[in-house]
Write a protein that holds these residues in place. Structure first.
Motif, PDB file in Angstrom:
ATOM      1  N   GLY A  31       1.163  -1.112   0.273  1.00  0.00           N
ATOM      2  CA  GLY A  31      -0.113   0.253  -0.561  1.00  0.00           C
ATOM      3  C   GLY A  31       0.754   1.159   0.407  1.00  0.00           C
ATOM      4  N   CYS A  32       0.629   2.298   0.500  1.00  0.00           N
ATOM      5  CA  CYS A  32       1.403   3.558   0.336  1.00  0.00           C
ATOM      6  C   CYS A  32       1.524   3.480   1.982  1.00  0.00           C
ATOM      7  CB  CYS A  32      -0.480   4.778  -0.451  1.00  0.00           C
ATOM      8  SG  CYS A  32      -0.564   4.765  -1.646  1.00  0.00           S
ATOM      9  N   TYR A 114      -6.661   3.450  -2.012  1.00  0.00           N
ATOM     10  CA  TYR A 114      -5.895   2.383  -2.053  1.00  0.00           C
ATOM     11  C   TYR A 114      -7.180   1.773  -1.014  1.00  0.00           C
ATOM     12  CZ  TYR A 114      -2.893  -1.337  -1.959  1.00  0.00           C
ATOM     13  OH  TYR A 114      -2.150  -2.620  -1.911  1.00  0.00           O
ATOM     14  N   TYR A 172       6.041  -1.694  -5.251  1.00  0.00           N
ATOM     15  CA  TYR A 172       6.015  -0.805  -3.785  1.00  0.00           C
ATOM     16  C   TYR A 172       6.838  -0.625  -3.334  1.00  0.00           C
ATOM     17  CZ  TYR A 172       5.632  -0.922   1.645  1.00  0.00           C
ATOM     18  OH  TYR A 172       5.891  -1.085   2.491  1.00  0.00           O
ATOM     19  N   ILE A 213      -1.817   1.775  -7.069  1.00  0.00           N
ATOM     20  CA  ILE A 213      -3.851   1.702  -6.727  1.00  0.00           C
ATOM     21  C   ILE A 213      -4.384   1.154  -7.815  1.00  0.00           C
ATOM     22  CG2 ILE A 213      -5.823   3.338  -7.137  1.00  0.00           C
ATOM     23  CD1 ILE A 213      -3.490   5.827  -5.627  1.00  0.00           C
ATOM     24  N   ALA A 216      -3.888  -2.645  -7.231  1.00  0.00           N
ATOM     25  CA  ALA A 216      -4.562  -2.795  -6.445  1.00  0.00           C
ATOM     26  C   ALA A 216      -6.144  -2.962  -7.036  1.00  0.00           C
ATOM     27  CB  ALA A 216      -4.462  -2.616  -5.465  1.00  0.00           C
ATOM     28  N   TRP A 217      -6.293  -2.333  -7.752  1.00  0.00           N
ATOM     29  CA  TRP A 217      -7.919  -2.361  -7.910  1.00  0.00           C
ATOM     30  C   TRP A 217      -7.793  -3.156  -9.753  1.00  0.00           C
ATOM     31  CZ3 TRP A 217      -8.869  -1.513 -13.619  1.00  0.00           C
ATOM     32  CH2 TRP A 217     -10.303  -0.659 -14.290  1.00  0.00           C
TER      33      TRP A 217
END
Length: 236
Positions: A31-32, A114, A172, A213, A216-217
């Motif tokens: 993630g971020c 996200y 990442y 992002i 993840a989508w």
């Protein structure tokens, strides 16, 4: 063939169980947020102070060098305007010093969509059920050793899915590298001759956040498709 079918079915079930484990661990860790990056690369947080000092040092050296070049204007040596140079140098010294807070703000902005993607409600999914669904469909459409065909299809599915997860992990890690080397990138913006490097870093940083992002989508789209397929395996 009964023994072979049993072995192949067990192998297929183990493959899907591994996918279940990888999905729950990877999507939650990536993630971020740089917490996972620091947990696996703790030296990055310690070495960050070195990059801050290096960035400020680069700005100061460039400041002195460009001011010194102004003495050679009569000889045709090109140099930046000392007033504009001083303003840019002071500005980017501040930016390099507070680069961590600036980058954290951008990560929080990018982390909001996200988290929306990860926390959105999807049909319950278990990859382990995917094997039995494929075997049912193949049992209707074909004769012979259905379990072997199901295993081949599952291995192809698992390989492509794992490649997508590895791509997300790679992005990442690259994002973490950009975050913890940000002060040096900010230092490049203090001079007109190196400002293109800073602009390229900004584009790369923003692009990595966006691609993370989108990864993840895509993963959520894939898992929702599998969940819907398990719920309605014979519907078109």
């Amino acid at each position: 063939m009964g023994i072979l079918d049993g072995i192949v079915s067990w192998l297929a079930e183990q493959v899907m169980n591994v996918l279940d484990m990888i999905t729950t661990s990877v999507l939650g860790a990536l993630g971020c947020d740089m917490a996972t990056f620091i947990r696996y690369f703790p030296a990055a947080e310690t070495l960050y102070k070195i990059f801050v000092a290096l960035g400020i040092g680069i700005i100061l050296l460039n400041w002195v060098w460009q001011l010194f070049k102004n003495f050679g204007l009569a000889a045709g040596i090109e140099a930046e305007d000392p007033v504009k140079l001083s303003i840019r140098s002071v500005l980017f010294i501040v930016l390099a010093y507070y680069a961590d807070q600036i980058v954290d703000t951008v990560l929080k902005i990018g982390g909001t969509p996200y988290n929306w993607i990860l926390t959105s409600e999807l049909p319950p999914i278990s990859f382990a059920n995917f094997n039995s669904v494929i075997m049912v469909i193949l049992g209707i459409c074909a004769n012979g050793s259905v379990a072997v065909i199901a295993l081949i299809l599952l291995l192809v599915l698992a390989w492509n899915y794992i490649k997508l997860l590895f791509e997300a992990a790679e992005r990442y890690i690259l994002l973490g590298v950009l975050v913890y080397t940000a002060p040096v990138a900010f230092a490049m913006g203090a001079s007109q001759t190196t400002s293109n490097i800073f602009k390229s870093w900004c584009r790369m940083f923003g692009g990595q956040v966006f691609l993370l992002i989108m990864n993840a989508w895509c993963l959520r789209l894939f898992t929702s498709m599998v969940g819907n397929f398990i719920a309605n395996p014979l519907s078109l």
